[in-house]
Motif scaffolding. Structure first.
Motif: not given
Length: 229
Positions: A106-116
């Motif tokens: 559905k799009g690009l994915a943010h690695y959980r646990g990395t910075a906001k």
């Protein structure tokens, strides 16, 4: 013998048909569905951001409308939109929380646990290079100095690429460390890491770029300079 030959021929035709249908699904249908999903995610974000919120002011009984404060990231939900001018001024993709297959579709994915987004540390994001809309198809064209712009509905964040594309293996998880050792950064900062697969139709390696937060500005100030044509 004729029966055997006919049976084998029919099996080959059936197998060939299935292979063609699978290729059509991978190359075409996943792209159609992903493009629709990404557009829907962006539309949802714009609607969410446009609603705003109402809060009291210092004066008794007075109320003013303010932008909605970003909520904590929830798995599978979009929270930002990314723009990369190097890919064209019409290129924009939603960024969702988590890196599961359903999220990457559905799009690009943010690695959980990395910075906001905009925070101290390493804001790390992954995306498909091929299939599912080919969001990062042109990843090898990125160069140091290129801007990567994101917004969460309240603020524009402009990052500048410092290094990459850098080729590595999937097990090299250090690339998304708070201070990635191979990036050239030596102290804590506000960084962005983008990752995608390599080669173009494979996943034996990864391509990486690293960027630092160059500037921020409120959305009320208009688009940042990097997005102006």
């Amino acid at each position: 013998m004729r029966v055997i030959i006919r049976t084998v021929s029919e099996l080959c035709i059936t197998l060939g048909t299935l292979i063609v249908l699978f290729v059509v699904y991978v190359l075409f249908w996943t792209g159609v569905r992903a493009d629709a999903a990404m557009s829907d995610q962006i539309d949802q974000l714009h609607r969410q951001w446009s609603r705003g919120s109402v809060r009291p002011t210092d004066g008794p009984g007075e109320r003013t409308v303010s932008a909605t404060r970003p909520e904590p990231y929830r798995h599978g939900e979009a929270f930002a939109i990314m723009y990369i001018p190097r890919f064209g001024f019409t290129w924009n993709k939603p960024v969702l929380e988590g890196t599961g297959r359903d999220v990457l579709a559905k799009g690009l994915a943010h690695y959980r646990g990395t910075a906001k987004l905009g925070g101290t540390g390493n804001f790390a994001v992954a995306g498909h290079r091929r299939t599912y809309g080919d969001p990062l198809e042109d990843f090898p064209e990125l160069r140091p100095g290129d801007p990567v712009v994101l917004t969460d509905g309240t603020t524009w964040f402009t990052y500048r690429i410092d290094k990459g594309p850098y080729k590595t293996v999937p097990t090299d998880v250090e690339v998304i460390d708070p201070v990635p050792r191979k990036s050239g950064y030596t102290r804590p900062g506000r960084y962005l890491t983008l990752t995608t697969c390599d080669p173009e139709w494979g996943h034996s390696h990864r391509l990486i770029v690293w960027a630092h937060l160059d500037s921020t500005q409120p959305v009320e100030a208009g688009e940042p300079k990097a997005l102006r044509r």
